[in-house]
Design a protein around this motif. Structure first.
Motif, PDB file in Angstrom:
ATOM      1  N   ILE A  32       0.865  -1.186   0.000  1.00 15.39           N
ATOM      2  CA  ILE A  32       0.000   0.000   0.000  1.00 15.39           C
ATOM      3  C   ILE A  32       0.895   1.228   0.000  1.00 15.39           C
ATOM      4  CG2 ILE A  32      -1.717   1.330   1.288  1.00 15.39           C
ATOM      5  CD1 ILE A  32      -2.635  -1.391   2.496  1.00 15.39           C
ATOM      6  N   ARG A  33       0.691   2.090  -0.981  1.00 15.49           N
ATOM      7  CA  ARG A  33       1.376   3.382  -1.041  1.00 15.49           C
ATOM      8  C   ARG A  33       0.301   4.418  -1.306  1.00 15.49           C
ATOM      9  NH1 ARG A  33       5.273   0.328  -4.323  1.00 15.49           N
ATOM     10  NH2 ARG A  33       7.031  -0.103  -2.963  1.00 15.49           N
ATOM     11  N   GLY A  34       0.268   5.432  -0.458  1.00 18.73           N
ATOM     12  CA  GLY A  34      -0.791   6.409  -0.638  1.00 18.73           C
ATOM     13  C   GLY A  34      -0.517   7.724   0.048  1.00 18.73           C
ATOM     14  N   VAL A  35      -1.471   8.605  -0.078  1.00 17.29           N
ATOM     15  CA  VAL A  35      -1.440   9.920   0.543  1.00 17.29           C
ATOM     16  C   VAL A  35      -2.594   9.968   1.535  1.00 17.29           C
ATOM     17  CG1 VAL A  35      -1.642  12.400   0.127  1.00 17.29           C
ATOM     18  CG2 VAL A  35      -0.491  10.945  -1.543  1.00 17.29           C
ATOM     19  N   ALA A  36      -2.291  10.395   2.754  1.00 15.82           N
ATOM     20  CA  ALA A  36      -3.322  10.481   3.794  1.00 15.82           C
ATOM     21  C   ALA A  36      -3.399  11.921   4.292  1.00 15.82           C
ATOM     22  CB  ALA A  36      -3.004   9.521   4.935  1.00 15.82           C
ATOM     23  N   PRO A  37      -4.166  12.774   3.596  1.00 14.85           N
ATOM     24  CA  PRO A  37      -4.233  14.185   3.974  1.00 14.85           C
ATOM     25  C   PRO A  37      -5.175  14.468   5.140  1.00 14.85           C
ATOM     26  CG  PRO A  37      -5.570  13.818   2.042  1.00 14.85           C
ATOM     27  CD  PRO A  37      -4.913  12.496   2.381  1.00 14.85           C
ATOM     28  N   VAL A  38      -5.955  13.483   5.550  1.00 17.44           N
ATOM     29  CA  VAL A  38      -6.873  13.663   6.678  1.00 17.44           C
ATOM     30  C   VAL A  38      -6.653  12.533   7.673  1.00 17.44           C
ATOM     31  CG1 VAL A  38      -8.646  14.899   5.367  1.00 17.44           C
ATOM     32  CG2 VAL A  38      -8.748  12.409   5.548  1.00 17.44           C
ATOM     33  N   PHE A  39      -6.966  12.800   8.933  1.00 18.64           N
ATOM     34  CA  PHE A  39      -6.750  11.826   9.987  1.00 18.64           C
ATOM     35  C   PHE A  39      -8.059  11.145  10.340  1.00 18.64           C
ATOM     36  CE2 PHE A  39      -4.816   9.757  13.397  1.00 18.64           C
ATOM     37  CZ  PHE A  39      -5.590   9.881  14.529  1.00 18.64           C
ATOM     38  N   ALA A  40      -8.049   9.826  10.324  1.00 19.24           N
ATOM     39  CA  ALA A  40      -9.195   9.027  10.752  1.00 19.24           C
ATOM     40  C   ALA A  40      -8.656   7.963  11.708  1.00 19.24           C
ATOM     41  CB  ALA A  40      -9.884   8.386   9.556  1.00 19.24           C
ATOM     42  N   PRO A  41      -8.923   8.104  13.003  1.00 19.82           N
ATOM     43  CA  PRO A  41      -8.363   7.166  13.980  1.00 19.82           C
ATOM     44  C   PRO A  41      -8.643   5.705  13.652  1.00 19.82           C
ATOM     45  CG  PRO A  41      -9.430   8.991  15.109  1.00 19.82           C
ATOM     46  CD  PRO A  41      -9.740   9.132  13.646  1.00 19.82           C
ATOM     47  N   ASP A  42      -9.836   5.392  13.221  1.00 21.07           N
ATOM     48  CA  ASP A  42     -10.172   3.999  12.897  1.00 21.07           C
ATOM     49  C   ASP A  42      -9.355   3.491  11.709  1.00 21.07           C
ATOM     50  OD1 ASP A  42     -12.019   3.775  14.957  1.00 21.07           O
ATOM     51  OD2 ASP A  42     -13.661   4.496  13.711  1.00 21.07           O
ATOM     52  N   LEU A  43      -9.063   4.375  10.776  1.00 21.06           N
ATOM     53  CA  LEU A  43      -8.271   3.971   9.615  1.00 21.06           C
ATOM     54  C   LEU A  43      -6.832   3.673  10.029  1.00 21.06           C
ATOM     55  CD1 LEU A  43      -8.589   3.397   6.665  1.00 21.06           C
ATOM     56  CD2 LEU A  43      -8.148   5.788   6.171  1.00 21.06           C
ATOM     57  N   LEU A  44      -6.316   4.393  11.019  1.00 20.37           N
ATOM     58  CA  LEU A  44      -4.983   4.096  11.534  1.00 20.37           C
ATOM     59  C   LEU A  44      -4.949   2.680  12.106  1.00 20.37           C
ATOM     60  CD1 LEU A  44      -2.104   4.941  12.156  1.00 20.37           C
ATOM     61  CD2 LEU A  44      -2.935   5.932  14.298  1.00 20.37           C
ATOM     62  N   ASP A  45      -6.007   2.276  12.793  1.00 17.15           N
ATOM     63  CA  ASP A  45      -6.095   0.905  13.308  1.00 17.15           C
ATOM     64  C   ASP A  45      -6.064  -0.108  12.167  1.00 17.15           C
ATOM     65  OD1 ASP A  45      -6.264   1.837  15.915  1.00 17.15           O
ATOM     66  OD2 ASP A  45      -8.461   1.741  15.971  1.00 17.15           O
ATOM     67  N   VAL A  46      -6.749   0.193  11.083  1.00 18.02           N
ATOM     68  CA  VAL A  46      -6.759  -0.704   9.920  1.00 18.02           C
ATOM     69  C   VAL A  46      -5.350  -0.831   9.351  1.00 18.02           C
ATOM     70  CG1 VAL A  46      -7.585  -0.983   7.535  1.00 18.02           C
ATOM     71  CG2 VAL A  46      -9.169  -0.276   9.333  1.00 18.02           C
ATOM     72  N   TYR A  47      -4.659   0.306   9.183  1.00 18.66           N
ATOM     73  CA  TYR A  47      -3.288   0.263   8.667  1.00 18.66           C
ATOM     74  C   TYR A  47      -2.391  -0.559   9.589  1.00 18.66           C
ATOM     75  CZ  TYR A  47      -4.316   3.921   5.218  1.00 18.66           C
ATOM     76  OH  TYR A  47      -4.827   4.630   4.176  1.00 18.66           O
ATOM     77  N   ALA A  48      -2.529  -0.382  10.902  1.00 23.11           N
ATOM     78  CA  ALA A  48      -1.707  -1.125  11.867  1.00 23.11           C
ATOM     79  C   ALA A  48      -1.972  -2.625  11.758  1.00 23.11           C
ATOM     80  CB  ALA A  48      -1.974  -0.630  13.280  1.00 23.11           C
ATOM     81  N   GLU A  49      -3.230  -3.013  11.624  1.00 22.69           N
ATOM     82  CA  GLU A  49      -3.576  -4.439  11.498  1.00 22.69           C
ATOM     83  C   GLU A  49      -3.001  -5.035  10.220  1.00 22.69           C
ATOM     84  OE1 GLU A  49      -7.822  -4.893  11.839  1.00 22.69           O
ATOM     85  OE2 GLU A  49      -7.855  -3.838  13.753  1.00 22.69           O
ATOM     86  N   LEU A  50      -3.112  -4.289   9.120  1.00 20.63           N
ATOM     87  CA  LEU A  50      -2.598  -4.788   7.846  1.00 20.63           C
ATOM     88  C   LEU A  50      -1.077  -4.882   7.881  1.00 20.63           C
ATOM     89  CD1 LEU A  50      -4.942  -2.840   5.406  1.00 20.63           C
ATOM     90  CD2 LEU A  50      -5.070  -5.255   6.030  1.00 20.63           C
ATOM     91  N   ALA A  51      -0.426  -3.889   8.482  1.00 15.53           N
ATOM     92  CA  ALA A  51       1.031  -3.913   8.594  1.00 15.53           C
ATOM     93  C   ALA A  51       1.481  -5.086   9.460  1.00 15.53           C
ATOM     94  CB  ALA A  51       1.532  -2.591   9.169  1.00 15.53           C
TER      95      ALA A  51
END
Length: 90
Positions: A32-51
């Motif tokens: 996954i390579r992307g741009v994250a211009p906004v913060f979404a706490p739940d999305l950070l959890d998703v990224y952590a789980e996938l990583a």
């Protein structure tokens, strides 16, 4: 601004309802390579789980998003070192 229209999100939609199609795409990714211009706490959890599952993730973030992510990471219990090795914030 004549003939402009203001669009807003629907407040009652939960995170999973808003981001489910996006998360489904992420779950099928090998990298996954992307741009994250906004913060979404739940999305950070998703990224952590996938990583943690070994998916390499690189995100370009704004300073404000980075600060929010780091603050949230400090408040959450450690999710293991695997996600730290696979999640890069630029």
């Amino acid at each position: 601004m004549q003939e402009s229209q203001v669009l807003t999100s629907v407040p009652h939609l939960t995170f999973s309802m808003r981001f489910r199609p996006f998360v489904t795409l992420l779950e099928d990714a090998k990298v996954i390579r992307g741009v994250a211009p906004v913060f979404a706490p739940d999305l950070l959890d998703v990224y952590a789980e996938l990583a943690a599952k070994g998916i390499q993730i690189e995100l370009v973030v704004t300073r404000e998003v980075l600060e929010n992510m780091l603050e949230l990471a400090d408040r959450k219990p450690a999710q293991g070192s695997a996600y730290k090795a696979n999640l890069r914030l630029l």
